[in-house]
Motif scaffolding. Structure first.
Motif, PDB file in Angstrom:
ATOM      1  N   ASP A   8       0.774  -1.054   0.049  1.00 18.33           N
ATOM      2  CA  ASP A   8       0.196  -0.082   0.038  1.00 18.33           C
ATOM      3  C   ASP A   8       0.931   1.126   0.089  1.00 18.33           C
ATOM      4  OD1 ASP A   8      -2.118  -1.369  -0.066  1.00 18.33           O
ATOM      5  OD2 ASP A   8      -2.755  -1.312   2.216  1.00 18.33           O
ATOM      6  N   LEU A   9       1.935   1.382   0.677  1.00 19.44           N
ATOM      7  CA  LEU A   9       2.995   2.483   0.638  1.00 19.44           C
ATOM      8  C   LEU A   9       3.579   2.587  -0.528  1.00 19.44           C
ATOM      9  CD1 LEU A   9       4.380   4.364   2.630  1.00 19.44           C
ATOM     10  CD2 LEU A   9       6.001   2.600   2.930  1.00 19.44           C
ATOM     11  N   VAL A  10       3.961   1.412  -1.151  1.00 22.33           N
ATOM     12  CA  VAL A  10       4.392   1.557  -2.666  1.00 22.33           C
ATOM     13  C   VAL A  10       3.527   2.173  -3.563  1.00 22.33           C
ATOM     14  CG1 VAL A  10       5.175   0.314  -4.585  1.00 22.33           C
ATOM     15  CG2 VAL A  10       6.187  -0.322  -2.225  1.00 22.33           C
ATOM     16  N   LYS A  11       2.072   1.854  -3.408  1.00 19.56           N
ATOM     17  CA  LYS A  11       1.204   2.393  -4.403  1.00 19.56           C
ATOM     18  C   LYS A  11       0.862   3.494  -4.283  1.00 19.56           C
ATOM     19  CE  LYS A  11      -3.350   0.974  -5.971  1.00 19.56           C
ATOM     20  NZ  LYS A  11      -4.631   0.174  -5.875  1.00 19.56           N
ATOM     21  N   SER A  12       0.979   4.005  -3.073  1.00 18.32           N
ATOM     22  CA  SER A  12       0.563   5.516  -2.575  1.00 18.32           C
ATOM     23  C   SER A  12       1.463   6.516  -3.510  1.00 18.32           C
ATOM     24  CB  SER A  12       0.606   5.767  -1.100  1.00 18.32           C
ATOM     25  OG  SER A  12       1.924   5.818  -0.619  1.00 18.32           O
ATOM     26  N   GLY A  13       2.556   6.116  -3.482  1.00 21.05           N
ATOM     27  CA  GLY A  13       3.670   6.995  -4.097  1.00 21.05           C
ATOM     28  C   GLY A  13       4.249   7.872  -3.185  1.00 21.05           C
ATOM     29  N   ILE A  14       3.845   7.807  -1.701  1.00 25.20           N
ATOM     30  CA  ILE A  14       4.491   8.725  -0.650  1.00 25.20           C
ATOM     31  C   ILE A  14       6.045   8.626  -0.714  1.00 25.20           C
ATOM     32  CG2 ILE A  14       4.528   9.190   1.772  1.00 25.20           C
ATOM     33  CD1 ILE A  14       1.632   8.332   1.935  1.00 25.20           C
ATOM     34  N   ARG A  16       8.941   6.645  -2.960  1.00 29.54           N
ATOM     35  CA  ARG A  16       9.329   6.238  -4.216  1.00 29.54           C
ATOM     36  C   ARG A  16       9.977   4.772  -4.203  1.00 29.54           C
ATOM     37  NH1 ARG A  16       7.544   9.134  -8.107  1.00 29.54           N
ATOM     38  NH2 ARG A  16       7.404  11.442  -7.920  1.00 29.54           N
ATOM     39  N   ASN A  17      11.008   4.529  -3.651  1.00 31.42           N
ATOM     40  CA  ASN A  17      11.657   3.346  -3.518  1.00 31.42           C
ATOM     41  C   ASN A  17      11.640   2.624  -2.005  1.00 31.42           C
ATOM     42  OD1 ASN A  17      12.723   2.887  -6.126  1.00 31.42           O
ATOM     43  ND2 ASN A  17      13.606   4.901  -5.652  1.00 31.42           N
ATOM     44  N   VAL A  18      11.099   1.796  -1.639  1.00 34.52           N
ATOM     45  CA  VAL A  18      10.775   1.138  -0.354  1.00 34.52           C
ATOM     46  C   VAL A  18      11.798  -0.084  -0.201  1.00 34.52           C
ATOM     47  CG1 VAL A  18       9.475   0.126   1.389  1.00 34.52           C
ATOM     48  CG2 VAL A  18       8.570   1.942  -0.150  1.00 34.52           C
ATOM     49  N   PHE A  19      12.684  -0.048   0.552  1.00 34.31           N
ATOM     50  CA  PHE A  19      13.668  -1.276   0.988  1.00 34.31           C
ATOM     51  C   PHE A  19      13.597  -1.683   2.212  1.00 34.31           C
ATOM     52  CE2 PHE A  19      17.409  -3.051   2.809  1.00 34.31           C
ATOM     53  CZ  PHE A  19      17.814  -4.037   1.778  1.00 34.31           C
ATOM     54  N   LEU A  20      13.468  -2.895   2.347  1.00 31.87           N
ATOM     55  CA  LEU A  20      13.490  -3.657   3.794  1.00 31.87           C
ATOM     56  C   LEU A  20      14.259  -4.773   3.642  1.00 31.87           C
ATOM     57  CD1 LEU A  20      10.029  -2.789   3.020  1.00 31.87           C
ATOM     58  CD2 LEU A  20       9.917  -3.924   5.223  1.00 31.87           C
ATOM     59  N   ASN A  21      14.891  -4.915   4.778  1.00 36.12           N
ATOM     60  CA  ASN A  21      16.146  -5.812   5.128  1.00 36.12           C
ATOM     61  C   ASN A  21      15.428  -7.266   4.963  1.00 36.12           C
ATOM     62  OD1 ASN A  21      17.961  -7.546   6.656  1.00 36.12           O
ATOM     63  ND2 ASN A  21      18.900  -5.683   7.095  1.00 36.12           N
ATOM     64  N   PHE A  22      16.076  -8.191   4.827  1.00 38.11           N
ATOM     65  CA  PHE A  22      15.731  -9.606   4.707  1.00 38.11           C
ATOM     66  C   PHE A  22      15.454 -10.178   6.116  1.00 38.11           C
ATOM     67  CE2 PHE A  22      20.165  -9.726   3.780  1.00 38.11           C
ATOM     68  CZ  PHE A  22      20.683 -10.067   4.943  1.00 38.11           C
ATOM     69  N   ALA A  23      16.042  -9.555   6.996  1.00 31.97           N
ATOM     70  CA  ALA A  23      15.821  -9.906   8.474  1.00 31.97           C
ATOM     71  C   ALA A  23      15.189  -8.692   9.229  1.00 31.97           C
ATOM     72  CB  ALA A  23      17.135  -9.987   9.050  1.00 31.97           C
ATOM     73  N   ASN A 148      13.797  -9.263 -14.563  1.00 33.59           N
ATOM     74  CA  ASN A 148      13.712  -8.364 -15.550  1.00 33.59           C
ATOM     75  C   ASN A 148      12.215  -8.617 -16.089  1.00 33.59           C
ATOM     76  OD1 ASN A 148      14.383 -10.767 -16.356  1.00 33.59           O
ATOM     77  ND2 ASN A 148      15.758 -10.041 -17.733  1.00 33.59           N
ATOM     78  N   GLU A 149      11.254  -9.435 -15.440  1.00 33.87           N
ATOM     79  CA  GLU A 149      10.200  -9.684 -15.921  1.00 33.87           C
ATOM     80  C   GLU A 149       8.992  -9.510 -15.116  1.00 33.87           C
ATOM     81  OE1 GLU A 149       9.364 -11.056 -18.939  1.00 33.87           O
ATOM     82  OE2 GLU A 149      11.368 -11.356 -19.607  1.00 33.87           O
ATOM     83  N   VAL A 150       9.413  -9.032 -13.806  1.00 34.36           N
ATOM     84  CA  VAL A 150       8.460  -8.447 -12.935  1.00 34.36           C
ATOM     85  C   VAL A 150       7.262  -7.757 -13.396  1.00 34.36           C
ATOM     86  CG1 VAL A 150       7.957  -7.627 -10.602  1.00 34.36           C
ATOM     87  CG2 VAL A 150       9.993  -9.050 -10.840  1.00 34.36           C
ATOM     88  N   ASN A 151       7.878  -6.563 -14.136  1.00 35.47           N
ATOM     89  CA  ASN A 151       6.890  -5.640 -14.542  1.00 35.47           C
ATOM     90  C   ASN A 151       5.742  -6.167 -15.703  1.00 35.47           C
ATOM     91  OD1 ASN A 151       7.636  -3.596 -13.016  1.00 35.47           O
ATOM     92  ND2 ASN A 151       9.574  -3.367 -14.042  1.00 35.47           N
ATOM     93  N   ASN A 152       6.234  -7.137 -16.184  1.00 33.84           N
ATOM     94  CA  ASN A 152       5.304  -7.855 -17.141  1.00 33.84           C
ATOM     95  C   ASN A 152       3.930  -8.575 -16.734  1.00 33.84           C
ATOM     96  OD1 ASN A 152       6.684  -6.929 -19.502  1.00 33.84           O
ATOM     97  ND2 ASN A 152       8.044  -8.718 -19.259  1.00 33.84           N
ATOM     98  N   TYR A 157       5.341  -0.233  -9.429  1.00 30.96           N
ATOM     99  CA  TYR A 157       5.605   1.229  -9.223  1.00 30.96           C
ATOM    100  C   TYR A 157       6.956   1.579  -9.178  1.00 30.96           C
ATOM    101  CZ  TYR A 157       0.460   0.800  -8.464  1.00 30.96           C
ATOM    102  OH  TYR A 157      -0.973   0.520  -8.654  1.00 30.96           O
ATOM    103  N   GLY A 158       7.927   0.805  -9.729  1.00 23.99           N
ATOM    104  CA  GLY A 158       9.429   1.017  -9.833  1.00 23.99           C
ATOM    105  C   GLY A 158      10.052   0.468  -8.709  1.00 23.99           C
ATOM    106  N   ASN A 159       9.307  -0.450  -8.014  1.00 28.45           N
ATOM    107  CA  ASN A 159       9.951  -0.825  -6.820  1.00 28.45           C
ATOM    108  C   ASN A 159      10.429  -2.378  -7.104  1.00 28.45           C
ATOM    109  OD1 ASN A 159       9.669   0.604  -3.821  1.00 28.45           O
ATOM    110  ND2 ASN A 159       8.557   1.253  -5.431  1.00 28.45           N
ATOM    111  N   SER A 160      11.449  -2.895  -6.506  1.00 29.83           N
ATOM    112  CA  SER A 160      11.890  -4.381  -6.478  1.00 29.83           C
ATOM    113  C   SER A 160      11.571  -4.931  -5.135  1.00 29.83           C
ATOM    114  CB  SER A 160      13.274  -4.512  -7.118  1.00 29.83           C
ATOM    115  OG  SER A 160      14.159  -3.974  -6.083  1.00 29.83           O
TER     116      SER A 160
END
Length: 255
Positions: A8-14, A16-23, A148-152, A157-160
C-alpha cells in the motif's frame, strides 16, 4: 513484515523506493548493531551492498551423500545437471524440495530452502496446502519472478522486492495464468530474483521450457515447524510429506 502494508505504501507514491532488510524481525538487530559499530572502523573497511540473504550454513556434496546413503532414497546426479533436471520436473507438475546454496538469513525462504512448484497448474495451491504444508486453504504462496520480467506480471511502481517484502497487484491478463500465486484480492507477495544464484538459473531454465518466468515458492517445512536447515532436516521433511522429489546439492532424489 506486513507485505500488504508495504504494498500500500508503494502504491500510494508517498515513498518512491521502499527497501526492507531480509531480516526484518528481532534477528535484524544483529545487522543493525554491526552497521552501527562499523562507523568506528570506516577507515579500515568498505561497506558493500548485500545482494542476497544466503548467509547461513552450507554442505558439500560429500557431506550430503553421506546422509543420503543412510536413508531409503533413490538418488543420482543427472547427466543434464541438477538445474535442468529440476526445471524439467517442475514443468511436468512435480513438487520439488529445493535445498541449495547457503541457508537464508531472515524470515523468508528465498530460493535456498524452498518447496517449489509450477504456478500455472490450477489446483497447485490446494494440493500443497493439503498434502504438504498442512495449513489453511486460503493462505497463498509466493511467486519468485525473474527481476527483469516482474513488470510484465505485476504493478511494481518502480520498486523491486528481492527479499519477498512487498505485495504487488497482478496484471489482469496474467491473473488466471498464475492463479496459485495470486491472492483473493488480486495481489501477490512477490520475490524479484536477480542474476547470480542457482535459483535464478533454475527459474530461467523453467522459463525457457514453459514461457513463464516464475515459480511458486514456499518455505521448506510443514506448518508449525522451522524451515529446514540441514540435509537431515530436508530429507526428513521430504520423506514425511507428499513432496514428489528432492533436489539437494548435485543429487536428485525420489522416494
Amino acid at each position: 513484515m506486513s507485505c500488504s502494508a508495504v504494498g500500500d505504501l508503494v502504491k500510494s507514491g508517498i515513498v518512491r523506493n521502499v527497501f526492507l532488510n531480509f531480516a526484518s524481525a528481532d534477528d535484524g538487530c544483529a545487522i543493525g548493531a554491526a552497521f552501527l559499530e562499523s562507523e568506528n572502523f570506516s577507515d579500515k573497511f568498505t561497506r558493500k551492498e548485500i545482494k542476497n540473504a544466503f548467509l547461513g550454513n552450507d554442505w558439500s556434496d560429500q557431506e550430503i551423500k553421506d546422509i543420503l546413503d543412510k536413508k531409503s532414497l533413490n538418488y543420482y546426479i543427472p547427466n543434464e545437471g541438477i538445474i535442468e533436471k529440476t526445471a524439467s520436473e517442475l514443468h511436468k507438475g512435480n513438487v520439488i524440495g529445493w535445498f541449495q546454496d547457503r541457508t537464508e538469513f531472515g524470515q523468508r525462504a528465498l530460493g535456498a530452502r524452498s518447496i517449489l512448484a509450477n504456478p500455472t497448474i490450477k489446483n497447485m495451491k490446494d494440493l500443497i496446502n493439503k498434502k504438504i504444508k498442512n495449513r489453511e486453504n486460503y493462505r497463498p504462496f509466493a511467486p519468485s519472478v525473474l527481476a527483469n520480467e516482474v513488470n510484465n506480471y505485476f504493478f511494481t511502481y518502480g520498486n523491486s522486492s528481492p527479499f519477498m517484502t512487498h505485495t504487488f497487484k497482478a496484471k489482469d491478463e496474467k491473473k488466471d495464468l498464475i492463479s496459485p500465486v495470486v491472492h483473493i484480492d488480486g495481489t501477490a507477495r512477490v520475490q524479484s530474483v536477480g542474476e547470480g544464484s542457482m535459483y535464478y538459473d533454475l527459474i530461467k531454465s523453467f522459463y525457457i521450457k514453459s514461457n513463464v518466468p516464475l515459480l511458486l515458492n514456499t518455505s521448506f517445512n510443514v506448518n508449525g515447524m522451522p524451515i529446514v536447515n540441514s540435509p537431515k532436516d530436508a530429507i526428513e521433511c521430504f520423506l514425511n510429506t507428499d513432496i514428489d522429489n528432492l533436489s539437494i546439492g548435485s543429487f536428485f532424489c525420489s522416494k
